[in-house]
Design a protein around this motif. Structure first.
Motif, mmCIF file in Angstrom:
data_model
loop_
_atom_site.group_PDB
_atom_site.id
_atom_site.type_symbol
_atom_site.label_atom_id
_atom_site.label_comp_id
_atom_site.label_asym_id
_atom_site.label_seq_id
_atom_site.Cartn_x
_atom_site.Cartn_y
_atom_site.Cartn_z
ATOM 1 N N LEU A 1 0.834 -1.212 0.000
ATOM 2 C CA LEU A 1 0.000 0.000 0.000
ATOM 3 C C LEU A 1 0.868 1.260 0.000
ATOM 4 N N LEU B 1 -6.154 8.657 13.413
ATOM 5 C CA LEU B 1 -6.156 7.560 12.449
ATOM 6 C C LEU B 1 -5.955 6.251 13.200
ATOM 7 N N TRP C 1 -3.363 2.893 9.613
ATOM 8 C CA TRP C 1 -3.346 4.017 8.676
ATOM 9 C C TRP C 1 -2.387 5.099 9.118
ATOM 10 N N ILE D 1 0.729 3.794 7.582
ATOM 11 C CA ILE D 1 0.708 4.033 6.132
ATOM 12 C C ILE D 1 0.993 5.510 5.829
ATOM 13 N N THR D 2 0.387 6.397 6.606
ATOM 14 C CA THR D 2 0.588 7.833 6.385
ATOM 15 C C THR D 2 2.062 8.207 6.537
ATOM 16 N N THR E 1 4.166 6.622 3.754
ATOM 17 C CA THR E 1 3.886 7.238 2.460
ATOM 18 C C THR E 1 4.549 8.613 2.348
#
Lengths: 217, 216, 294
Positions: B28, B85, B89, B92-93, B96
């Motif tokens: 992801l 979050l 997530w 992931i944030t 990313t």
């Protein structure tokens, strides 16, 4: 939003963290440079066994997480009878991990010098060591310096791994301040500022070196 | 050292479960950071007034901070700012944003490496800036970017291990739980975990090298 | 590969840093000439009264027909995820099940989310979990941030050492003893206050702390005896020594301003105790009957 008292009340903790982050980075920097050059030389000599050993070293440490390397020192070595504390395990892990990248940069630098030059130098009567010293290395160093500066930038950032094994670095103390004060945003904001003070000059140096290389090349 | 009890069926399936989450996290974050990184890199290259300097500031800020700090911040700092979050997530944030900043730099220097002569020739033959970017600069630049971007993906997969600090249940956290059973299995478990990361990353790096070889 | 324009953002960050530091110094001055007011208080408040809507946590629970409880996944006896089955089991889990049964009529209408000592308060206050049942000591400090139910377990801080260790109790702990613990736990402050000059090596969670102890990175692991007993069951080479030197009453934490949920949870605890179910759960996990002092 950001409360300055967090910094002033916990100044001693932050300061100790910065000091440890700096010493870990400098120690790992020196160590990884020496180790990296040794491994690079192993990879380009004409001994097949050394070539293989050097390649295995580089591939192994470049393809596993830094945290795992640190765990091998922190949790794994004690099983073999050698206990090193969080700071030392973290610094050694950082050193070994980074050295694999430096070895690659050094090797690429040396191999970027055209083979014709080496041959010419050898046929004009220079020994292998003389050729390396007067012909190959001066050119290689120029190519190698920018990627190595970049690795050192990564090294300073990566030194935050010490916090996971209680290595008393900047990230560790920032986290401790957070757990004492419950003011997460401020605690981490000051950690960020201190890291930037360490990394931005390296970033500027690395960019400047790269520019100079491009211009001269 | 006790390899047999270390590699029991329960332990193996528990570690594999963790590795599954590691791969899912990485996949992801790779997709998101690639898209975001390309957009940021192109904006910074194109020198759009106002927008490019802002993107530049963001990229340099994130690139010069430790990822661990970003993970902590996304997990514990954002809720204080009103953005809460779930842990997955948050991870992931952080991954990313960090990797996108790295990719943005790769993209920008890839585009910068395209010979200015080509650009001038295209412009003087009547192509607009947008057309030049789309038809000349991007195709040439992209090909040069692929190997460093794949290396960045390898870094990303390794970096997911840092989410151990927010106890997501990925590989490293599961390894910690398994190692807690017994001191004699610590070393065998560390070896196995290293092997699992190594296999995936090594295959990726061979792939990157093949791409590199094809270009020259 | 960086052109001149690339330098600008870096300079921008330098400027930002300078501003932040200036702000820090400015704030410092203010604190210096003004009266020393605790500046932490204002930052703690907004999170609490912001949620004062008609939508209570209790009504959210009934609406979604599921209770979301924050529990430990790494603490034997209280909340441990079994590597084999993947199930989370323990004393805290059974309490959470009883609450789910009371509120929703079915103990399976329960979702367990992993928390650590550090994550649980933020997770509760931002609504990720409805309540915390995770070996959480009731303290005055924490009461400012969250509400607590009645005490459901009486623990006390103690020491875990390798069998045969020279350390037999708190008196043997000096400032040079290598003590490990967990970030965000009250036990760190307790022992650092009791042993002057001591510095505890802190880890993210109990599993990492125990792994560090087993690797010889510490001589002592300190936290609540209840958690330590769980570790001795995990590895019998370790023992709890010296009795308890603090009282650590565990309560169930609930977001501030949710009186109806606190009442409901207190009813569950009272019912469990009067029906004898509490004693059964206690014996199942701790291995003995609870002391009858309450």
């Amino acid at each position: 939003m950001i409360s300055p008292d967090i910094l002033t009340d916990n100044w001693d903790l932050y300061l100790e963290g910065i000091r440890n982050t700096l010493s870990a980075s400098l120690l790992a920097l020196a160590g990884s440079f020496i180790l990296g050059v040794i491994v690079a030389i192993m990879r380009i000599t004409s001994f097949r066994l050394l070539n293989i050993l050097g390649a295995v070293y580089v591939e192994f440490f470049r393809n596993i997480p830094l945290l795992l390397v640190v765990y091998i020192f922190f949790l794994g070595l004690p099983a073999l009878g050698l206990t090193l504390n969080g700071f030392i395990s973290g610094t050694l892990g950082l050193m070994v991990y980074t050295s694999a990248y430096i070895a690659e940069a050094v090797r690429a630098g040396i191999q970027s010098v055209p083979i014709g030059q080496t041959e010419a130098a050898r046929s004009s009567g220079l020994t292998y060591t003389q050729t390396m010293r007067h012909v190959v290395l001066p050119q290689a160093v120029k190519i190698v310096i920018p990627p190595i500066t970049n690795q050192f930038l990564n090294l300073v950032k990566n030194s935050s791994i010490l916090s996971v094994v209680s290595g008393f670095d900047l990230m560790y103390f920032g986290d401790i301040v957070n757990s004492y004060t419950y003011d997460t945003v401020s605690s981490y904001a000051f950690v960020a500022v201190f890291y930037l003070i360490l990394t931005i000059p390296l970033s500027i140096a690395s960019n400047a070196l790269e520019r100079r290389l491009l211009r001269s090349g | 050292m006790d390899f047999t009890s270390a590699y029991s069926r329960d332990n193996l399936s528990f570690l594999l479960e963790g590795f599954g989450l590691t791969l899912w996290l990485a996949l992801l974050a790779i997709i998101f950071s690639f898209v975001l990184g390309c957009v940021l890199g192109i904006i910074r290259y194109a020198k759009v007034p106002v927008l490019s300097p802002i993107v530049g500031l963001f990229v340099e800020l994130v690139r010069n901070l430790p990822l661990l700090l970003l993970i902590f911040f996304a997990r514990f700092g954002l809720p204080e700012l009103g953005v809460s979050l779930p842990p997955f997530w948050a991870a992931i944030t952080a991954l990313t944003l960090f990797e996108a900043a790295m990719i943005a730099e790769i993209v920008r220097s890839g585009l910068n490496s395209v010979d200015k002569g080509w650009v001038e020739a295209a412009r003087s033959s009547g192509l607009s800036y947008g057309q030049t970017l789309q038809q000349i600069i991007l195709p040439i630049g992209l090909r040069r970017m692929v190997p460093p971007i794949v290396s960045q993906f390898i870094s990303l997969l390794k970096d997911t291990s840092l989410t151990v600090v927010i106890t997501l249940g990925e590989m490293m956290h599961h390894a910690n739980i398994v190692m807690g059973q017994n001191s004699r299995i610590v070393f065998p478990i560390l070896l196995l975990v290293a092997f699992m990361y190594f296999i995936v990353n090594y295959v990726l790096s061979l792939f990157a090298r093949r791409l590199e070889a094809r270009q020259t | 590969m960086m052109d001149r324009a690339g330098r600008l953002p870096l300079l921008g960050i330098l400027l930002l840093i300078t501003m932040l530091i200036a702000a820090g110094c400015g704030g410092n001055n203010k604190a210096g000439n003004g009266n020393a007011e605790p500046s932490n208080a204002p930052s703690a408040e907004p999170g609490n009264d912001a949620e004062a809507g008609s939508d209570t946590v209790l009504s959210q629970i009934t609406e979604r027909d599921k209770l979301i409880a924050g529990v430990k996944f790494d603490t034997k006896l209280f909340g441990l995820k079994d590597p084999g089955s993947g199930n989370v089991e323990g004393f805290d889990i059974d309490i959470a099940k009883a609450i789910a049964k009371k509120l929703l009529g079915d103990e399976t209408k329960l979702e367990l989310k992993e928390v650590t000592s550090k994550t649980r308060m933020p997770m509760l206050n931002n609504g990720e979990i409805d309540l915390i049942v995770a070996t959480m000591t009731v303290t005055d400090e924490r009461k400012k941030e969250v509400d607590f139910s009645e005490i459901y377990f009486n623990a006390g801080q103690s020491l875990l050492v390798k069998k045969g260790s020279a350390i037999r109790g708190l008196d043997d702990v000096t400032k040079d003893t290598k003590v490990v613990g967990v970030k965000g736990a009250t036990s760190i402050k307790n022992i650092e206050d009791k042993v002057e000059g001591l510095r505890v090596q802190q880890f993210e969670n109990y599993q990492e702390a125990f792994n560090a102890l087993k690797a010889g990175q510490g001589d002592v692991l300190t936290t609540d005896n209840a958690i330590l007993y769980g570790m001795t069951k995990q590895d019998s080479n370790y023992e709890v020594v010296g009795g308890t030197f603090t009282d650590e009453p565990y309560g169930i934490a609930i977001k501030k301003g949710q009186a109806d949920l606190v009442t409901a949870v207190n009813e569950v605890i009272a019912e469990l105790k009067s029906s004898g179910e509490y004693d059964r759960i206690y014996e199942k996990w701790i291995g003995e009957k609870p002391e009858t002092k309450q």
